[in-house]
Design an enzyme around this catalytic site. Structure first.
Site, PDB file in Angstrom:
ATOM      1  N   ASP A   1     -16.307  47.282  24.893  1.00  0.00           N
ATOM      2  CA  ASP A   1     -17.282  46.181  24.984  1.00  0.00           C
ATOM      3  C   ASP A   1     -17.819  45.826  23.599  1.00  0.00           C
ATOM      4  O   ASP A   1     -18.046  44.648  23.285  1.00  0.00           O
ATOM      5  CB  ASP A   1     -18.448  46.567  25.906  1.00  0.00           C
TER       6      ASP A   1
ATOM      7  N   THR B   1     -19.864  53.028  17.912  1.00  0.00           N
ATOM      8  CA  THR B   1     -20.275  53.205  19.315  1.00  0.00           C
ATOM      9  C   THR B   1     -19.770  54.535  19.896  1.00  0.00           C
ATOM     10  O   THR B   1     -20.510  55.238  20.578  1.00  0.00           O
ATOM     11  CB  THR B   1     -19.766  52.014  20.165  1.00  0.00           C
TER      12      THR B   1
HETATM   13  O1  RIB Z   1     -17.424  49.469  29.695  1.00  0.00           O
HETATM   14  C1  RIB Z   1     -18.437  50.391  29.982  1.00  0.00           C
HETATM   15  C2  RIB Z   1     -19.195  49.983  31.211  1.00  0.00           C
HETATM   16  O2  RIB Z   1     -18.321  50.027  32.318  1.00  0.00           O
HETATM   17  C3  RIB Z   1     -20.332  50.891  31.563  1.00  0.00           C
HETATM   18  O3  RIB Z   1     -21.531  50.548  30.925  1.00  0.00           O
HETATM   19  C4  RIB Z   1     -20.386  50.823  33.081  1.00  0.00           C
HETATM   20  O4  RIB Z   1     -21.498  50.174  33.565  1.00  0.00           O
HETATM   21  C5  RIB Z   1     -19.095  50.125  33.487  1.00  0.00           C
HETATM   22  O5  RIB Z   1     -19.334  48.863  33.909  1.00  0.00           O
END
Ligand code: RIB
EC number: 2.7.1.15
Length: 300
Positions: free
Chosen positions: A243, A273
């Site tokens: 993310d 991260t």
């Molecule tokens: O990519 C990580 C996320 O995947 C976490 O924060 C969890 O909530 C899932 O959605």
């Protein structure tokens, strides 16, 4: 040009374990923590911490108000965030001693994004704006279709993968941000070159960003192919690494960086991260990432 992330918001319940629980097994966890998370929320926070203005649309329940607060504190515009009476989505996350994770998701309010709500939000956006999507909310095919029909540029992260996604038409997607497992699920190929090749054969307009875990990441479009190695780091918790990569990549393309610079910035941010615990809380600020990139450029 505006950026809208229509995405999930989760409460992450994180358990440190010696190893992931196996079928029929009961294990003890020596540490429990509750964090803000959700792929949508994490990506919006990463983009905002990277310095780009971003709107986040989605649905929470009353138990998720702290998620809205964190988005605001991080600089995300939350005017399209809605609260209803249901339970906020949550994730049950095991983190092993090696820092790897495995996750069970409960959809909750993330699956209460109806078409009417989506239409209302999209009314404020138009051609050329960027729509960021993942696969943790309801009406994803509708969002993909409608965003493309409006001429929005879609950055899609097909995560988590499920059966219906394997058959979803991705012709409206501008940037497809996926990992090797997702690439294998969509194309049937396991070799990274073959994955990007199959995707580009089917969707020639697409720009594919394939993350390769410890092997780095590769960008491939009809015009360009760029490889980015990953930066070695002591992994504590890999949650939200992808993310962070996505959010920083968005910032870099909005800033008009070259693809090599964009991948380098995103890889550097995501290496920070993984060296920290938690999801959203582990995403670094831009100043730290820029400083780290400068050190790497000097060879330190
Ligand atoms: O990519 C990580 C996320 O995947 C976490 O924060 C969890 O909530 C899932 O959605």
């Amino acid at each position: 040009m505006k950026i809208l992330n229509f995405g999930s918001l989760n409460i992450d319940k994180v358990y440190k374990v010696k190893h992931f629980v196996r079928p029929g097994e009961t294990i003890f966890s020596k540490e429990y923590q509750c964090f803000p998370g959700g792929k949508g929320l994490n990506q919006s926070i990463a983009a905002a911490r990277a310095g780009v203005p971003i709107y986040h649309a989605g649905t929470i329940g009353p138990d998720g108000r702290f998620l809205a607060e964190l988005l605001k504190e991080s600089g995300v515009d939350t005017r399209y965030l809605r609260e209803n009476g249901s339970i906020t989505g949550h994730a049950l996350i095991q983190v092993s001693e090696e820092g790897e994770n495995c996750i069970i998701l409960f959809n909750g309010s993330n699956y209460e994004n109806g078409r009417e709500f989506i239409n209302q939000v999209l009314e404020d956006f138009g051609e050329g704006d960027i729509l960021v999507l993942q696969n943790e909310i309801s009406n994803l095919p509708y969002l993909l279709e409608k965003g493309a029909a409006m001429g929005m540029r879609i950055l899609f992260n097909p995560s988590p993968m499920n059966e219906s996604l394997k058959k979803t038409d991705l012709s409206g997607v501008t940037w497809l941000m996926l990992n090797e497992t997702e690439g294998n699920d969509i194309t049937g190929a396991s070799d990274p070159d073959r994955i990007t090749e199959i995707l580009l054969e089917k969707y020639p307009q697409m720009k594919v960003i394939l993350t390769l875990g410890r092997k780095g990441a590769v960008y491939k479009s009809a015009e360009e192919c760029v490889y980015q190695p990953c930066f070695p780091v002591n992994a504590v918790d890999t949650t939200a690494a992808g993310d962070t990569f996505t959010g920083y990549f968005i910032a870099a393309i909005v800033e008009g960086k070259t693809m090599q610079e964009a991948l380098r910035l995103a890889a550097c941010a995501s290496s920070i991260t993984v060296s920290r615990e938690g999801a959203a809380v582990s995403i670094p600020e831009r100043t730290l990432v820029d400083e780290r990139v400068r050190q790497l450029d000097k060879g330190n």
